[in-house]
Design an enzyme around this catalytic site. Structure first.
Site, PDB file in Angstrom:
ATOM      1  N   LYS A 197     -56.103  15.902 -19.344  1.00 61.25           N
ATOM      2  CA  LYS A 197     -54.686  15.665 -19.577  1.00 61.25           C
ATOM      3  C   LYS A 197     -53.918  15.628 -18.246  1.00 61.25           C
ATOM      4  O   LYS A 197     -54.405  16.080 -17.208  1.00 61.25           O
ATOM      5  CB  LYS A 197     -54.118  16.751 -20.501  1.00 61.25           C
TER       6      LYS A 197
HETATM    7  C1  PLP Z   1     -52.671  13.870 -29.547  1.00 59.87           C
HETATM    8  C2  PLP Z   1     -53.457  15.110 -29.291  1.00 59.87           C
HETATM    9  N1  PLP Z   1     -53.145  16.233 -29.954  1.00 59.87           N
HETATM   10  C3  PLP Z   1     -53.809  17.369 -29.770  1.00 59.87           C
HETATM   11  C4  PLP Z   1     -54.859  17.431 -28.893  1.00 59.87           C
HETATM   12  C5  PLP Z   1     -55.617  18.703 -28.794  1.00 59.87           C
HETATM   13  O1  PLP Z   1     -55.492  19.328 -27.598  1.00 59.87           O
HETATM   14  P1  PLP Z   1     -56.616  20.336 -27.125  1.00 59.87           P
HETATM   15  O2  PLP Z   1     -57.817  19.553 -26.749  1.00 59.87           O
HETATM   16  O3  PLP Z   1     -55.973  21.011 -25.957  1.00 59.87           O
HETATM   17  O4  PLP Z   1     -56.874  21.273 -28.245  1.00 59.87           O
HETATM   18  C6  PLP Z   1     -55.235  16.277 -28.171  1.00 59.87           C
HETATM   19  C7  PLP Z   1     -56.314  16.214 -27.205  1.00 59.87           C
HETATM   20  O5  PLP Z   1     -57.170  16.859 -26.913  1.00 59.87           O
HETATM   21  C8  PLP Z   1     -54.515  15.093 -28.383  1.00 59.87           C
HETATM   22  O6  PLP Z   1     -54.842  13.967 -27.747  1.00 59.87           O
END
Ligand code: PLP
Length: 383
Positions: A197
């Site tokens: 990210k």
């Molecule tokens: C749109 C979106 N929401 C939520 C997440 C979840 O985040 P995490 O991987 O930090 O749990 C992601 C990516 O990983 C995402 O692209």
């Protein structure tokens, strides 16, 4: 779900060409992690508190924030705090990471998938207006690729219907809606600091709550339901009334986050430069359009993804790019196609139209504008 063999290109080795993603780590993070590893706190300690404070200072006007282990943790907590329960109807994006929607299944919510706006691939406001009902408990948005949704409109819909607005800003940290950073619009906003990210902590997330009074409960939910401050203060008769989770961020992640936050503006500017270069280069290419903002309020956005719409033969273009050592991919896949969300593909006409046309191209700080020019010229050769 029937598996369609669309993308036959496995992940590419970065030494072999231009990859889609690459982690963005400040050189200071290495010292900071070293220092953390030799100190008293590697779990949730003072660095988590500092990261939360620095994040709040940089991005928020009001409300409160809570650092957690992932964006998915933050989403789950947001859904609990919004009062989503067994059987509640929630309007949510069909086109997103599954992480947006899976925590709704933890709560046994009834997901109504919303179609995309074909220009931004964000939620279609028309579809929301058609599907919102007296049974709707919340609207969940996703700022696809970093472009914020139309929050003025969304806030109106949520106010008129008396329902929570929950913003998945996993892609859009550093983007602004009008004058204000993302994080200041909705009842709940979540961020992801996962490896690739824009701002990474390795893995991590942030939950931002407009109603700061929710913070105490959120803090307990993050840590088994226990009042951790009291426990650390030596009070053991510390009742647990709410079933909590183990969703905290740790100090190793926070150390990375603090260092990366120091150079956040450089990260954003570099990403914007690459995005603009693609936009200029692809402007007149027949059969290709770039997903970009369509409203004044969203023009100052920090791109996480560069997504193109390929009118014809996406697979052919992917093949051509790969033959030239450039990785490309879909990144997200319409969620209604997964068995866990039901057995039937939903009627989502814009999604149907674009599902075989969108393609994400590399955009990260290990590449230069010359790399962008090379990708553009490969595309211009045709496929
Ligand atoms: C749109 C979106 N929401 C939520 C997440 C979840 O985040 P995490 O991987 O930090 O749990 C992601 C990516 O990983 C995402 O692209």
């Amino acid at each position: 779900m029937k598996h369609k063999k669309m993308n036959e290109f496995p992940l590419m080795d970065p030494s072999k060409g231009l990859v889609l993603f690459y982690p963005d780590i400040s050189p200071n993070a290495i010292n900071s992690v070293n220092e953390t590893l030799s100190g008293r706190w590697i779990g949730q300690g003072p660095k988590v508190e500092s990261f939360q404070n620095e994040f709040t200072k940089k991005f928020l006007h009001s409300g409160s924030s809570l650092a957690v282990g992932s964006g998915t943790d933050a989403l789950h907590l947001a859904y609990i705090l919004a009062g989503i329960n067994d059987g509640d109807e929630v309007l949510a994006p069909a086109f997103t990471c599954t992480a947006t929607n899976i925590p709704l299944l933890y709560l046994n919510a009834n997901i109504k998938f919303i179609d995309i706006d074909p220009k931004t691939m964000n939620l279609s406001l028309e579809d929301i207006k058609q599907k919102v009902s007296p049974k709707t408990k919340a609207i969940v948005t996703v700022d696809y690729g970093g472009i914020p949704c139309e929050y003025d409109e969304l806030k109106k819909i949520s106010a008129v219907n008396g329902i929570a607005l929950i913003q998945d800003a996993a892609h859009s940290i550093g983007s602004k809606y009008g004058e204000n950073y993302v994080g200041n619009q909705s009842d709940f906003t979540i961020f992801s600091f996962q490896a690739i990210k824009t701002l990474t902590t390795g893995d991590g997330g942030m939950l931002v709550m407009k109603n700061a009074n929710l913070n105490e409960r959120a803090k307990k939910l993050r840590w088994f339901g226990i009042d951790r401050a009291q426990k650390q203060g030596g009070i053991w008769e510390n009742d647990i009334q709410d079933i909590g989770y183990k969703y905290q961020m740790n100090d190793i992640a926070a150390a990375i986050g603090l260092s990366n936050l120091e150079c956040f503006d450089d990260i954003v500017n570099a990403r914007k430069e690459l995005y603009e270069r693609y936009l200029g280069g692809l402007k007149e290419v027949q059969g290709i359009s770039v997903i970009q903002p369509v409203s004044k309020k969203t023009v100052d956005f920090c791109p996480w993804l560069l997504t193109i719409i390929v009118d014809k033969n996406r697979a052919g273009l992917m093949k051509k790019l790969r033959e030239n050592s450039v990785e490309s991919g879909q990144v997200h896949y319409r969620n209604d196609r997964y068995s866990i969300f039901g057995t039937q593909k939903q009627e989502l006409p814009n999604m149907d139209f674009l599902e075989d046309k969108y393609l994400v191209l590399p955009l990260h700080r290990k590449m230069t504008v010359d790399d962008v020019d090379r990708v553009v010229s490969i595309i211009k050769e045709g496929w």
